[in-house]
Design a protein around this motif. Structure first.
Motif: not given
Lengths: 466, 360
Positions: A384-387, A324, B260, A353-354, B291-292, A2
């Motif tokens: 990305d889908d963690r941020s 991150k 999410r 990255d979060g 959050d997505e 990812s």
């Protein structure tokens, strides 16, 4: 996988992540007590009014609460922070006189080279004190004063006393009070009426000591009809303990004057950056903020402009890159008081990255601000889908006679844009890099070329294959 | 004097906090209210396939944006829930009307639920009416559950008196493919606290909100709208249009919250407000929480005076500034009013607007 999907790496802070051991540095004890504040005051040979001011600020600090909004700062324990670290040197006006380890630090950061090529003056702070300060003769001959705050307290005491923490009083918030108690270092600039400083001045702040705080104070007075571009840079090596930056910037922009204040903030990812910046504009003045926030573990940073004079204007252009472990809460505040004032806020944020990026703003238009205009635009890119990315822009309009425009957009890189570029023979990774570079362009184009290059290097948009 | 109660706590809390100096994080209330339970509810036009009965509350887990205070009050005062159920597959051919008629000094609390079962469609029109200069209190909570593929269209018309204290708590959930539509005309009342929270939990669920408001005199209009996207490809669109006059106060909080997992979700929120007095105070806080990654969220706002071009154009045709302001106010509100299909309600709104603007 990812990570590579977005094809954009975190901001590369490694070029700033180096350190030298402290040799014979003076440190106060960890924590924040009245004795420590008195000790700092004594070490700095404060005039009596400043010593009193520090103690009053400490009292204010103790009475105020930690804000309940914004990113979590529970990892910051003031009992563990060293509020004053003085390097083993006096301030010098020649790089050759600066101790080798400190000089090497700034050389690796490119400061002396930048001074030779593109700056009218440089101040370099190492931990709590300036170690180098110089300004070109022709600028001095214009009557421009560019010096460290401590020298200004001695040589321009009345001017400092009139302006110091008047725009940002210690009662403003808890960390402004902390700043008032333990401030050290920073720069003082005075530009006389009608003087245009053709090339920028720069102050660079380096925090080298682990577990320390940096509390520099920048005070700039740009007189009627004068013009200045001031650049502020900051960095630190990364440690496993929390560091704190609670600086304060106060900018006075006179009638028909122009000040551009550019910042590339690049603290390490263990830094709590709780900085306060504020400008006040008189009639016809123009204030421009250019702000890049890349470093820090946590940031609370909202440069504020008070448009006091009629026909005064402010433009804020900012970019925030949260990778991150970062929670960067940035934005701007504006208060429009004079008639025919205008404000324009244009920000970009990137989360990866979060990382967590929050755009926060407040524009207040006061009852007598006839014909006020404001425009706020904020765009956020999720890689990305963690941020996470939030926008919290507030408008407080207290008059009929205003034009207010606001737009916000959050999203990811468009598949259509990638497809379009790929259909013209550009690889997916190159396409993503181009799009992110283009997204950041409104900020980088506002910087002098050398700093735009630095910022682009900083973003370090390296492409990866899937 | 009837039954005095105290309502103390927070209304309309923000889903995320911001600077305290803005005074938008919540509304702290400390009210003594005469809850004499006077005022009438008149139910009209119950369509075939729709049942209406008291004590029909089943949506305890649905919460909105007004805060927990409203629910606590309803429970403390043992307010019965009016349950409205729409059978699966039923398309209600006429709007169900709930008319709340109040008078001078009335104090009423109401609670209702609308459940639209799979594939059904219903329009519920709620009218709140009192005399133009009357005072009183009206608090109401409405919960919505739109089951798979259903449509709930909720129309609210606030024509309460100028001195009425009014709070509204609308909370809804839309399941897969379901849609909730809200048409709201906030014209009356003296102090209005409106909280609306919609959760788009289902895939391809949607919310369309259109709110028209008129703030005049000393009126306070405090609004908190929240659309939470948790379902994939859920979509929301919210438009707020209105005008502020005299020394009125408006606080508008609008939040799009992408959680999410809401991949492919889209949310849009727009505000158009005209300010017609130097003494108005308008606060706007449009929030996007994201959050997505795979979403599109947009906000836009245009707030301010009438443009010089409009004033000049109208002036050159002999129309005075005050008339232009009334015309433009009506035009803003009409853009929402026209979305209401019921001619009777449209007419009542028209009449209220004309009276209100005549007395401005």
């Amino acid at each position: 996988m990812s990570d590579s999907k977005a094809g954009v790496k975190d901001v590369d802070l490694s070029i700033y992540d180096f350190r030298y051991e402290e040799k014979d540095f003076y440190r106060v004890d960890e924590g924040l007590t009245e004795d420590i504040v008195r000790q700092i005051s004594k070490e700095k040979k404060d005039p009596e009014w400043m010593a009193d001011f520090r103690l009053e600020s400490l009292e204010t600090y103790r009475k105020m609460d930690i804000p309940e909004w914004g990113p979590d700062i529970s990892g910051l324990n003031m009992d563990d922070i060293v509020t004053y670290v003085r390097p083993n040197t006096e301030m010098k006006a020649k790089w050759s006189d600066v101790p080798d380890d400190i000089k090497n630090t700034f050389e690796r950061l490119g400061i002396p080279d930048a001074e030779r090529k593109s700056l009218a003056g440089v101040g370099a702070q190492y931990d709590s004190e300036l170690v180098y300060h110089n300004v070109k003769e022709e600028v001095k001959e214009q009557g421009v004063v560019y010096t460290d705050m401590e020298s200004a307290l001695t040589n321009y005491e009345d001017m400092v006393r009139e302006h110091f923490m008047k725009l940002v009083p210690p009662t403003d918030h808890k960390f402004a009070a902390l700043h008032g108690a333990v401030w050290s270092g920073g720069s003082f600039v005075y530009v006389p009426p009608g003087v245009s400083v053709e090339i920028p001045l720069q102050s660079y702040f380096r925090l080298n000591a682990p577990g320390a705080g940096q509390f520099e104070h920048t005070l700039i007075i740009v007189s009627e009809g004068a013009d200045l571009h001031f650049i502020e840079g900051c960095s630190a090596p990364k440690y496993n303990v929390a560091n704190l930056h609670a600086g304060c910037v106060e900018l006075y922009v006179g009638k028909n004057a122009h000040l551009r204040y550019s910042t590339i903030e690049n603290w390490s990812k263990n830094m709590y950056n709780l900085n306060t910046k504020r400008a006040i504009c008189e009639e016809g003045a123009l204030m421009e903020w250019v702000s890049g926030s890349f470093g820090s573990h946590v940031s609370y940073l909202y440069p504020m402009t008070i448009l006091k004079g009629d026909n005064s204007h402010v433009e804020f252009t900012g970019i925030t890159f949260a990778g991150k472990g970062q929670n960067l809460d940035t934005g701007s505040k504006v208060i429009q008081i004079g008639k025919n004032t205008s404000s324009a806020i244009d920000t970009k944020s990137i989360s990866k990255d979060g990382g967590i990026s929050t755009f926060r703003s407040a524009v207040t238009i006061m009852p007598d601000a006839d014909n006020a205009k404001t425009s706020i635009s904020c765009a956020s890119l999720m890689l990305d889908d963690r941020s996470r990315s939030d926008t919290v822009p507030a408008l407080d309009i207290r008059t009929q006679d205003a034009d207010v425009g606001h737009e916000a957009k959050i999203g990811r890189i468009s598949d259509d844009a990638i497809f379009y570029l790929m259909s013209r023979g550009i690889s997916e990774n190159e396409a993503r890099a181009m799009i992110v570079s283009g997204f950041a362009n409104p900020v980088s184009k506002e910087l002098p070329l050398e700093y735009a290059v630095e910022m682009n290097n900083l973003i370090h948009l390296e492409m990866e294959g899937n | 004097m009837g039954n005095m109660i105290k309502l103390k706590g927070a209304l309309n809390p923000l889903p995320t906090l911001t600077w305290n100096f803005l005074k938008l994080n919540q509304v702290d209330v400390d009210w003594d209210i005469d809850l004499n339970r006077r005022g009438d509810m008149i139910i009209q036009n119950i369509p075939r396939g729709v049942s209406v009965k008291m004590n029909g509350g089943i949506l305890d887990n649905v919460s909105g944006a007004a805060g927990s205070l409203t629910t606590e009050l309803m429970e403390k005062e043992k307010v019965e829930t009016l349950g409205i159920r729409v059978e699966a597959g039923v398309c209600a051919e006429v709007p169900l009307k709930l008319n709340y008629v109040l008078g001078e000094g009335d104090g009423m609390l109401r609670r209702q639920e609308i459940v639209a079962y799979e594939g059904s469609e219903v329009t519920v029109a709620m009218d709140y009416t009192a005399g133009r200069t009357e005072s009183g209190f009206f608090g109401i909570q409405t919960k919505l559950l739109a089951k798979k593929g259903s449509i709930i269209r909720l129309i609210k018309t606030n024509l309460l008196g100028d001195k009425y204290l009014h709070f509204e708590d609308i909370a809804g959930i839309a399941e897969d493919g379901a849609r909730i539509e809200l048409i709201e005309m906030e014209l009356g009342g003296g102090k209005n606290y409106i909280g609306t929270g919609i959760e788009l939990s289902g895939a391809k669920s949607s919310f369309v909100g259109n709110v028209g408001y008129l703030c005049r005199g000393q009126k306070i209009m405090d609004m908190n709208y929240l659309v939470r996207h948790t379902g994939r490809k859920s979509e929301s669109s919210f438009k707020l249009r209105g005008a502020m006059r005299d020394s009125s106060i408006k606080n508008f909080r609008g939040t799009i919250d992408f959680r999410r997992g809401a991949k492919g979700a889209k949310g849009d929120e727009q505000e158009e407000s005209i300010l017609l007095s130097r003494d108005v105070r308008n606060k706007t806080l449009p929030i996007i929480l994201c959050d997505e990654e795979d979403v599109e969220g947009t906000h836009g706002a245009n707030i301010g005076r009438l443009s010089e071009d409009v004033l000049f154009y109208m002036g050159s045709r002999g129309i005075e500034k005050s008339e232009v302001e009334a015309l433009m106010t009506k035009a803003k509100l009409d853009s929402v009013r026209r979305l209401i299909s019921d001619q009777v309600t449209q007419g009542r709104i028209q009449q209220f607007m004309e009276e209100a603007l005549d007395h401005a």
